[in-house]
Design a protein around this motif. Structure first.
Motif, short mmCIF file in Angstrom:
data_model
loop_
_atom_site.label_atom_id
_atom_site.label_comp_id
_atom_site.label_asym_id
_atom_site.label_seq_id
_atom_site.Cartn_x
_atom_site.Cartn_y
_atom_site.Cartn_z
N LEU A 63 10.55 -5.05 -1.38
CA LEU A 63 11.19 -4.83 -2.68
C LEU A 63 10.17 -4.43 -3.74
N LEU A 64 8.97 -5.04 -3.69
CA LEU A 64 7.91 -4.66 -4.62
C LEU A 64 7.53 -3.19 -4.43
N SER A 65 7.49 -2.75 -3.18
CA SER A 65 7.19 -1.34 -2.93
C SER A 65 8.25 -0.44 -3.55
N MET A 66 9.51 -0.83 -3.42
CA MET A 66 10.60 -0.03 -4.00
C MET A 66 10.49 0.03 -5.52
N LEU A 67 10.19 -1.10 -6.14
CA LEU A 67 10.04 -1.13 -7.60
C LEU A 67 8.85 -0.28 -8.05
N ALA A 68 7.76 -0.33 -7.28
CA ALA A 68 6.59 0.48 -7.63
C ALA A 68 6.89 1.97 -7.52
N THR A 69 7.70 2.34 -6.53
CA THR A 69 8.09 3.75 -6.41
C THR A 69 8.92 4.18 -7.61
N VAL A 70 9.83 3.33 -8.04
CA VAL A 70 10.60 3.62 -9.25
C VAL A 70 9.67 3.74 -10.45
N GLY A 71 8.67 2.85 -10.51
CA GLY A 71 7.69 2.92 -11.59
C GLY A 71 6.88 4.21 -11.57
N PHE A 72 6.56 4.68 -10.37
CA PHE A 72 5.84 5.96 -10.25
C PHE A 72 6.65 7.08 -10.87
N ALA A 112 2.18 -2.49 -0.66
CA ALA A 112 3.24 -3.48 -0.42
C ALA A 112 3.92 -3.23 0.92
N ILE A 113 4.10 -1.98 1.30
CA ILE A 113 4.68 -1.70 2.62
C ILE A 113 3.76 -2.21 3.72
N GLY A 114 2.46 -1.93 3.59
CA GLY A 114 1.51 -2.41 4.59
C GLY A 114 1.43 -3.92 4.64
N ALA A 115 1.39 -4.55 3.47
CA ALA A 115 1.31 -6.02 3.43
C ALA A 115 2.56 -6.64 4.03
N GLY A 116 3.72 -6.07 3.73
CA GLY A 116 4.95 -6.60 4.29
C GLY A 116 4.98 -6.48 5.80
N ALA A 117 4.53 -5.32 6.31
CA ALA A 117 4.51 -5.12 7.75
C ALA A 117 3.54 -6.08 8.44
N VAL A 118 2.36 -6.29 7.83
CA VAL A 118 1.38 -7.21 8.42
C VAL A 118 1.89 -8.65 8.40
N HIS A 119 2.47 -9.06 7.28
CA HIS A 119 2.98 -10.43 7.18
C HIS A 119 4.12 -10.65 8.17
N TRP A 120 4.95 -9.66 8.35
CA TRP A 120 6.04 -9.73 9.33
C TRP A 120 5.47 -9.94 10.74
N ALA A 121 4.44 -9.13 11.08
CA ALA A 121 3.86 -9.22 12.42
C ALA A 121 3.17 -10.56 12.65
N ARG A 122 2.51 -11.08 11.62
CA ARG A 122 1.73 -12.31 11.80
C ARG A 122 2.58 -13.56 11.80
#
Length: 355
Positions: A63-72, A112-122
């Motif tokens: 969700l943070l990634s989505m908000l940052a994209t909107v901010g961009f 945020a996308i990378g962090a989410g994917a890493v946290h999901w995997a771990r």
């Protein structure tokens, strides 16, 4: 006695010691394979509450990634570029708010996308170790089936289908990131709209000599000469001079009335004086080479050749269509003037070109 026999226990790897502290050595003198340590389950593997908490954390990253994209995208609309729009940001110094906002929001979106994917995997995906023995390059049908089975099992264990919150937020984040590139590509330049179809020529506008800047009298254009002209309201000091001259540049030629093969071309001229666009219809190079005997003009870039005595049609080269002709006449002082604007777009062809 060999050097191996002389090796003291303090120099042996820790994994080579048995439960009693001594080294585990096989009969042939080599250390035995200690194997993998016992698998330790994560808290999320044994506590569903912790798993749900981890799921929400992963979703928050997406969700943070989505908000940052909107901010961009919002930053691209709100902030203005240019050297006059700078602010001081410690400890960076004077920076453009636009560049700073774009860099921060895009960086957060991707991180945020990378962090989410890493946290999901771990925390939620399977972390059990499996030993896969080496096999020939060409796998047997059984091995291939096992690979597919492992893939299906891994997909199941990842919870991608079961954990819909993670799946939906990740898809949303991945889908929105490309919007940043879309916005950037959109602003590579303004949309041409109808600008490619129109020029600065209008009815009643005088023709001005491109070299002297003076209005051109019909009597100034001699048979066999080639004169370059531009609109009387255009000056080299104008801010948009380069943009306009790229479409408005004219070349004037005077032919004997009997040498003009195209009737419409003759009617659009004045006593044998014809005005054609100077811009080649291939890639937009300025045409400047004229053959008096044949009435041909040659583009120096790719040798497209046009016959000015026959409506400036293409007789050689890669140009796709004839040079547009400007209908001209004279005012009450004998100065050449446009009787209309160009009726077709000037310059190279393009896929939206209106004919």
């Amino acid at each position: 006695m060999t050097s191996q026999d002389n090796m003291s226990e303090e120099h042996l790897p820790e994994a080579a010691h048995g439960h009693g502290g001594g080294p585990v050595v096989s009969k042939d003198g080599y250390f035995a394979d200690p194997g993998l340590p016992p698998h330790e389950h994560r808290r999320t593997d044994i506590d569903e509450k912790a798993a749900r908490r981890a799921e929400r954390q992963v979703a928050m990253w997406f969700l943070l990634s989505m908000l940052a994209t909107v901010g961009f995208i919002a930053s691209y609309v709100i902030f203005k570029p240019g050297p006059t729009h700078h602010v001081f940001i410690w400890p960076i110094g004077n920076v453009s708010p636009l560049n700073f906002a774009l860099g921060v929001t895009l960086g957060i979106s991707l991180f945020a996308i990378g962090a989410g994917a890493v946290h999901w995997a771990r925390t939620l995906m399977s972390d059990e170790e499996h030993i896969a023995e080496r096999h020939p390059i060409e796998a047997t049908p059984e091995v291939r089936e096992q690979v597919f089975a492992d893939f299906r099992q891994g997909s199941k264990e990842s919870g991608f289908g079961r954990r819909k919150l993670i799946r939906n937020t990740m898809i949303g984040a991945m889908a929105m990131v490309p919007l940043s590139a879309v916005v950037l590509f959109r602003d590579l330049g303004p949309l041409p709209e109808k600008k490619l179809d129109t020029t600065g020529w209008k009815a009643g506008m005088l023709l001005k000599n491109m070299n002297t800047g003076e209005p051109i009298q019909a009597s100034d254009v001699q048979v066999g000469s080639l004169t370059f002209a531009m609109p009387a309201d255009l000056s080299e000091d104008d801010e948009d001079f380069q943009e306009r001259i790229a479409k408005d540049a004219l070349m004037l030629v005077r032919l004997q009335p009997g040498d003009i093969k195209d009737k419409k071309s003759a009617d659009w001229g004045y006593h044998g004086v014809l005005a054609f666009s100077k811009i080649c219809t291939h890639v937009g190079c300025p045409i400047s080479l004229y053959e008096q005997q044949t009435h041909h003009v040659l583009c120096p870039c790719h040798q497209s050749t046009f016959d000015l005595s026959d409506g400036a049609r293409v007789i050689f080269g890669p140009a796709g269509h004839a040079l547009p002709q400007l209908q001209i006449g004279v005012d009450n002082t004998g100065n050449l003037e446009a009787l209309n604007g160009f009726t077709v777009p000037v310059g190279p062809g393009f896929w939206e070109r209106s004919e």
